[in-house]
Design an enzyme around this catalytic site. Structure first.
Site, PDB file in Angstrom:
ATOM      1  N   LYS A 140      -1.185  -1.308  -4.399  1.00 31.13           N
ATOM      2  CA  LYS A 140      -2.139  -0.215  -4.579  1.00 31.13           C
ATOM      3  C   LYS A 140      -1.293   1.044  -4.623  1.00 31.13           C
ATOM      4  O   LYS A 140      -0.825   1.534  -3.598  1.00 31.13           O
ATOM      5  CB  LYS A 140      -3.157  -0.133  -3.442  1.00 31.13           C
ATOM      6  CG  LYS A 140      -4.137   1.027  -3.614  1.00 31.13           C
ATOM      7  CD  LYS A 140      -5.023   1.243  -2.401  1.00 31.13           C
ATOM      8  CE  LYS A 140      -5.941   2.454  -2.652  1.00 31.13           C
ATOM      9  NZ  LYS A 140      -6.707   2.819  -1.440  1.00 31.13           N
ATOM     10  N   TYR A 199       0.865  -1.175   0.000  1.00 30.12           N
ATOM     11  CA  TYR A 199       0.000   0.000   0.000  1.00 30.12           C
ATOM     12  C   TYR A 199       0.902   1.227   0.000  1.00 30.12           C
ATOM     13  O   TYR A 199       1.520   1.559   1.014  1.00 30.12           O
ATOM     14  CB  TYR A 199      -0.901  -0.015   1.231  1.00 30.12           C
ATOM     15  CG  TYR A 199      -1.949   1.080   1.300  1.00 30.12           C
ATOM     16  CD1 TYR A 199      -2.242   1.897   0.206  1.00 30.12           C
ATOM     17  CD2 TYR A 199      -2.678   1.283   2.468  1.00 30.12           C
ATOM     18  CE1 TYR A 199      -3.203   2.875   0.271  1.00 30.12           C
ATOM     19  CE2 TYR A 199      -3.656   2.259   2.553  1.00 30.12           C
ATOM     20  CZ  TYR A 199      -3.914   3.056   1.461  1.00 30.12           C
ATOM     21  OH  TYR A 199      -4.873   4.038   1.545  1.00 30.12           O
TER      22      TYR A 199
END
Length: 296
Positions: free
Chosen positions: A163, A135
């Site tokens: 992500k 992330y």
């Protein structure tokens, strides 16, 4: 290991007054996005207000989402914590709960090094049986991982994707570095980069607008990935750009929750110190979503 792809809503956590989690509302939201064809859901991301929850609450929400989804789509769970040990423990809990992958934010707040960040991910992957998704959210963490460092992390066994909530230049460089890694998925975290990311070789998008118009985001994905129809995808994207911009006008997740309420789903307040959307914003988002739904 499962490699995430496609349209994945970052679920907000509907709440009642006093910051009490509205599990009935969360169940309604899950049904809404699954019914509209999403490829997975993310529980416990930034939009879900994980940073304002106790560890027990994070576990309860992860378990509830897994039970409610009931394997109809893959569940990704945010399991990042400040310490490596706590991240491993929460990731192992999520694994037992039934998630397909875990979203782990890079270490931040306390100054560290590239080597320690790499070692953090290595420790998490070595102690997990599910795939780990990096992330990367430098606007929130204040820490930008270079494409070269992310590429190095991507080589670890157990790392299945990212992500990447970073700008287009960073995303383009990362796509070039990881394009030959069949085990690694690049998903954008910015709605305004969905078109460019997918057209350039990325495999999906994790975002907040996905909760409000999931059918349109799925259609955008299909036009690019399945039909190679960039012209029609660009026209649909133009239709959605005002919503992308609007959702950022005030504080997320308050804006997303206002949008949920505008389409008849529970949203509720945000936990302090986050603020709910203003009455003026609620009128604007309701008007924009009404326009988009009329055009569906």
């Amino acid at each position: 290991m499962f490699k995430p792809y496609g349209v994945i809503p970052a679920l907000p956590t509907p709440m009642k007054e006093g910051g009490v989690i509205d599990y009935d509302g969360l169940a309604q939201l899950i049904e809404h996005v699954i019914k509209n064809g999403v490829h997975g859901v993310l529980v416990g991301g930034s939009t879900g207000e994980y940073s304002l929850m106790s560890l027990e609450e994070r576990q309860q929400v992860i378990q509830f989402v897994c039970d409610t989804v009931d394997a109809r789509v893959p569940v990704m769970a945010g399991t990042g914590c400040h310490s490596t040990e706590d991240t491993i423990k929460l990731t192992q809990f999520a694994e037992e709960a039934g998630v397909s992958s875990a979203l782990v934010i890079n270490p931040y707040y306390m100054a560290t090094s590239d080597e320690s960040i790499l070692n953090h991910y290595k420790a998490v992957t070595e102690n997990s049986k599910i795939g780990i998704v990096i992330y990367h959210y430098p606007d929130a963490t204040g820490i930008e991982l270079s494409p070269e460092l992310i590429h190095e992390i991507s080589q670890l066994d157990g790392i299945v994707g990212i992500k990447n909530t970073a700008d287009g230049v960073h995303t383009s460089k990362l796509l070039n570095l990881t394009k030959d890694n069949d085990r690694f998925s690049l998903l954008t975290g910015f709605e305004d980069l969905i078109l460019a990311t997918l057209a350039s070789g990325g495999v999906g998008a994790i975002g907040v607008v996905h909760n409000l118009v999931p059918d349109k985001i799925v259609k955008l994905y299909d036009l690019i990935v399945k039909e190679n129809n960039i012209k029609e995808a660009a026209e649909l994207n133009k239709e959605l750009i005002p919503l992308y911009n609007l959702i950022e006008e005030e504080v997320i997740p308050g804006t997303v929750k206002a949008g949920l309420e505008a389409i008849g789903l529970p949203g509720g307040p945000s936990r302090s110190p986050l603020v709910s959307a203003s009455p003026e914003f609620k009128e604007k988002i309701a008007s924009k979503l009404n326009e988009l739904y009329q055009n569906s």
